[in-house]
Enzyme design. Structure first.
Site, short mmCIF file in Angstrom:
data_model
loop_
_atom_site.label_atom_id
_atom_site.label_comp_id
_atom_site.label_asym_id
_atom_site.label_seq_id
_atom_site.Cartn_x
_atom_site.Cartn_y
_atom_site.Cartn_z
N TYR A 292 0.84 -1.21 0.00
CA TYR A 292 0.00 0.00 0.00
C TYR A 292 0.87 1.25 0.00
O TYR A 292 0.69 2.17 -0.81
CB TYR A 292 -0.93 0.00 1.22
CG TYR A 292 -1.53 1.35 1.53
CD1 TYR A 292 -2.47 1.93 0.66
CD2 TYR A 292 -1.17 2.08 2.68
CE1 TYR A 292 -3.02 3.18 0.94
CE2 TYR A 292 -1.72 3.32 2.95
CZ TYR A 292 -2.64 3.87 2.08
OH TYR A 292 -3.18 5.11 2.35
P1 NAD Z 1 -12.16 5.63 1.55
O1 NAD Z 1 -11.97 4.23 1.07
O2 NAD Z 1 -13.24 5.88 2.54
O3 NAD Z 1 -12.35 6.60 0.30
C1 NAD Z 1 -11.70 6.40 -0.93
C2 NAD Z 1 -12.75 6.45 -2.01
O4 NAD Z 1 -12.08 6.36 -3.29
C3 NAD Z 1 -13.74 5.28 -1.96
O5 NAD Z 1 -15.05 5.76 -1.80
C4 NAD Z 1 -13.54 4.56 -3.28
O6 NAD Z 1 -14.73 4.03 -3.84
C5 NAD Z 1 -12.94 5.65 -4.15
N1 NAD Z 1 -12.18 5.09 -5.27
C6 NAD Z 1 -11.18 4.18 -5.20
N2 NAD Z 1 -10.73 3.89 -6.43
C7 NAD Z 1 -11.47 4.65 -7.30
C8 NAD Z 1 -11.48 4.78 -8.70
N3 NAD Z 1 -10.65 4.06 -9.48
N4 NAD Z 1 -12.37 5.62 -9.26
C9 NAD Z 1 -13.23 6.34 -8.50
N5 NAD Z 1 -13.28 6.24 -7.15
C10 NAD Z 1 -12.39 5.41 -6.56
O7 NAD Z 1 -10.73 6.10 2.14
P2 NAD Z 1 -10.35 7.34 3.05
O8 NAD Z 1 -9.95 6.83 4.37
O9 NAD Z 1 -11.39 8.39 2.93
O10 NAD Z 1 -9.02 7.83 2.31
C11 NAD Z 1 -9.06 8.80 1.25
C12 NAD Z 1 -7.66 8.97 0.70
O11 NAD Z 1 -6.76 9.38 1.73
C13 NAD Z 1 -7.08 7.69 0.09
O12 NAD Z 1 -6.33 8.02 -1.05
C14 NAD Z 1 -6.15 7.17 1.19
O13 NAD Z 1 -5.08 6.41 0.66
C15 NAD Z 1 -5.65 8.48 1.80
N6 NAD Z 1 -5.25 8.34 3.19
C16 NAD Z 1 -6.18 8.09 4.15
C17 NAD Z 1 -5.78 8.00 5.48
C18 NAD Z 1 -6.78 7.74 6.59
O14 NAD Z 1 -6.34 7.71 7.74
N7 NAD Z 1 -8.07 7.54 6.30
C19 NAD Z 1 -4.42 8.14 5.83
C20 NAD Z 1 -3.51 8.39 4.82
C21 NAD Z 1 -3.93 8.52 3.50
#
Ligand code: NAD
Length: 331
Positions: free
Chosen positions: A161
């Site tokens: 990841y």
């Molecule tokens: P989440 O899974 O709730 O949201 C991500 C969304 O992206 C999902 O709804 C998914 O359907 C959508 N998605 C994925 N692939 C897609 C595609 N090909 N086309 C269209 N939509 C797509 O995750 P989150 O926790 O809200 O995280 C959001 C972002 O922040 C991510 O990129 C994640 O890697 C990053 N991030 C999150 C955290 C955390 O603590 N939540 C920490 C570091 C980084």
């Protein structure tokens, strides 16, 4: 709505595109942008008609003036029409989570975190969108000495990841570095974001759910792993500020609100609910680092931002949201 609100500075954003808008952070971001008066197009591949958690996340956006939601996969949809006249793209779409990235799902990570990002950057360039803010991750630091991670530190990602998130941020920056590219990029390295609608696979959600339902909590490792937990409203304030910050700083840590161990999280959940949690110890999983800690001096200097929420208040807001949402039963 959560009860904590970090200051969201009024941005000069007329029109924004939020990818991953049906997700945890994306749905909060779209909502906060709408509150500032911006028009927002949200795009996500998850369909609210067939997925309950998606529908719950999108409830706050439903019927809000200025919001358009598009259900589409960034890997194959037409992106250019979504970007017409956009001031900024917040690229949050992606596949999160360390543990599943070791398995056969890895190709999903590559598709969404790398290949879809390439398409988004190509479209941003073609459509001359001036700014893209991309969600990177503290996981790119990997194993650290335990001290706060600085943006210029050597990176040693220790999970598939994390490798895809590093590729994602560097891919965006490589596009932006081309002389002809009109899009400047700010990559935000989020440190473990929590709060209402947190993903059900994440530790605080699982802990609160166990405390509320009396179900077991699987604890991977000894529980002394430390995380810089960042309340979602704080993360959103930093993200919106990144839309208008000067382009010379390309990578910024977003974290540092509440450095705590997993055992601290369990203790807070027990004190909030008055219930003892049935903790089932399990072996540590590959890729889970012992500690994450953000050096946030750059965020303070460039975004004028500092996290404000403490863990107890943030978890209380998350617990209240869990008790109100039918989704709480689904963890
Ligand atoms: P989440 O899974 O709730 O949201 C991500 C969304 O992206 C999902 O709804 C998914 O359907 C959508 N998605 C994925 N692939 C897609 C595609 N090909 N086309 C269209 N939509 C797509 O995750 P989150 O926790 O809200 O995280 C959001 C972002 O922040 C991510 O990129 C994640 O890697 C990053 N991030 C999150 C955290 C955390 O603590 N939540 C920490 C570091 C980084």
């Amino acid at each position: 709505m959560s009860e904590i609100h970090a200051a969201v500075t009024a941005p000069v954003i007329r029109r924004a595109v939020v990818t991953g808008a049906a997700g945890f952070i994306g749905s909060h971001l779209a909502h906060a942008l709408l509150q500032t008066g911006a028009a927002v197009i949200g795009v996500d591949r998850r369909d609210p008609a067939s997925d309950e958690s998606t529908a719950v996340n999108l409830t706050v956006l439903h019927g809000v003036q200025g919001y358009i939601h598009v259900t589409a996969d960034l890997l194959d949809c037409a992106i250019d029409p979504l970007l017409v006249d956009a001031d900024v793209i917040f690229h949050l779409a992606g596949i999160p989570g360390v543990r599943p990235s070791w398995g056969p799902q890895f190709s999903e990570y590559v598709h969404s975190n790398i290949l879809a990002t390439q398409r988004v950057m190509d479209a941003a360039t073609r459509m001359r969108v001036p700014r893209l803010v991309v969600a990177s991750s503290s996981s790119v630091y990997g194993v650290t000495s335990g001290g706060p991670s600085v943006e210029s530190d050597r990176l040693r990602p220790v999970s598939p990841y994390a490798v895809t998130k590093l590729a994602e941020e560097q891919l965006c920056l490589a596009h932006a570095a081309r002389a002809a590219c009109p899009t400047s990029v700010i990559a935000l390295r989020y440190f473990t974001v929590y709060g209402p609608r947190q993903r059900p696979d994440m530790f605080i959600h699982r802990t609160l759910h166990a405390a509320l339902t009396g179900g077991p909590l699987r604890l991977f490792g000894d529980g002394y792993q430390r995380r810089d937990f960042t309340f979602v409203d704080d993360a959103i304030a930093a993200t919106i500020a990144a839309a208008t910050t000067p382009p010379d700083t390309s990578i910024i840590n977003v974290g540092g609100g509440a450095n705590a161990s997993l055992i601290d999280v369990i203790n807070v959940a027990q004190s909030l609910t008055g219930r003892e949690i049935d903790v089932r110890a399990d072996t540590a999983r590959s890729g889970d680092v012992l500690s994450t800690r953000a050096d946030t001096r750059l965020a303070e200097a460039t975004l004028g931002w500092r996290a404000t929420a403490d863990l107890h208040s943030g978890m209380r807001a998350q617990m209240q949201a869990l008790t109100q949402s039918p989704y709480s039963a689904a963890a």
